[in-house]
Scaffold this active site. Structure first.
Site, short mmCIF file in Angstrom:
data_model
loop_
_atom_site.label_atom_id
_atom_site.label_comp_id
_atom_site.label_asym_id
_atom_site.label_seq_id
_atom_site.Cartn_x
_atom_site.Cartn_y
_atom_site.Cartn_z
N VAL A 108 26.79 35.00 -29.67
CA VAL A 108 27.44 36.28 -30.02
C VAL A 108 26.48 37.48 -29.91
O VAL A 108 26.89 38.57 -29.50
CB VAL A 108 28.07 36.20 -31.43
CG1 VAL A 108 28.75 37.49 -31.79
CG2 VAL A 108 29.07 35.04 -31.50
N CYS A 109 25.20 37.27 -30.23
CA CYS A 109 24.24 38.39 -30.16
C CYS A 109 24.18 38.96 -28.74
O CYS A 109 24.28 40.17 -28.53
CB CYS A 109 22.83 37.93 -30.55
SG CYS A 109 22.65 37.66 -32.30
N ASN A 110 23.98 38.07 -27.76
CA ASN A 110 23.88 38.52 -26.37
C ASN A 110 25.18 39.19 -25.93
O ASN A 110 25.16 40.19 -25.21
CB ASN A 110 23.56 37.33 -25.46
CG ASN A 110 23.60 37.73 -23.99
OD1 ASN A 110 22.77 38.50 -23.52
ND2 ASN A 110 24.61 37.26 -23.27
#
Ligand code: PCA
Length: 225
Positions: A156-158
């Site tokens: 999710v961060c990327n």
């Protein structure tokens, strides 16, 4: 006086980590802003910096729309998304976002996209727009352990980082980037984690240098070879 709006996002607690640095660091920055920096830095003397923060669910579908909603409401000049990297020794500055979702575990909605582009029409990757060189110099001056990372993962961060830069690419004057915190560890530890106060001061350095770069862009500051 020039008004500069900054949006910082963090993720809600995940993977059972009890002290989430995103939450604590973001509330310290929202409360105190860059208090104290203007007296030491002439460039900032004429700027009024306001930091808005938002906490996002660890969800492929919801994180970016929620950040976008905050962006549309606050009209930021700078957007810094943050996350938590459990295994990181210190602060981790992300250099690039890639157009790929490949989740090894389900997200908050129990979705697990595998080998899918984030934007089928978008480019393969984007470089961060944060002035990494000057941020790292501040970190060194303040004895804050940090690394450059060329891979924000495929979770999710990327995905949030990519969506942010994909959006910022359509705007002339918005600077976007991504910063990962390590876990909170109040005792000095050789492998991972940093005390909370050090993480707050690191995040403040990132905002400070990005505001300076916004006010006085210089091409040498973006990437570090
Ligand atoms: N880290 C996860 C998602 C949320 C976070 O803080 C990641 O690395 O994608």
């Amino acid at each position: 006086m020039k008004q500069i709006n900054v949006v910082m996002s963090g993720f809600e607690p995940y993977e059972g980590i009890d002290v989430n640095p995103c939450l604590e660091v973001l509330s310290a920055l929202e409360r105190d802003g860059l208090a104290g920096f203007a007296e030491q830095d002439r460039l900032l003397a004429d700027a009024q910096v306001t930091i808005h923060t938002v906490l996002l669910p660890v969800s492929f579908a919801k994180a970016w729309p929620m950040l976008l909603e905050t962006i549309e409401r606050t009209h930021p000049d700078i957007v810094i998304a943050t996350g938590l990297k459990r295994a990181a020794r210190g602060m981790q500055l992300e250099r690039c976002a890639t157009n790929l979702m490949d989740a090894a575990k389900p997200d908050a909605d129990n979705r697990r996209p595998r080998r899918m582009p984030i934007d089928p029409e978008g480019p393969a990757a984007y470089w961060t727009r944060l002035p990494l060189r000057s941020i790292l110099k501040d970190f060194a001056d303040h004895h804050i352990p940090a690394t450059l990372s060329s891979d924000a993962g495929t979770y999710v961060c990327n995905s949030l980082f990519y969506n942010l830069l994909n959006w910022a690419a359509t705007k002339d004057h918005v600077i976007g980037g991504f910063l990962n915190f390590p876990t909170v560890n109040e005792q000095p530890h050789p492998q991972h984690g940093l005390p909370l106060a050090q993480q707050i001061s690191a995040a403040r350095d990132v905002v400070h240098e990005t505001v300076r770069y916004y006010l006085e862009p210089s091409s040498g500051e973006i990437l570090l070879a």
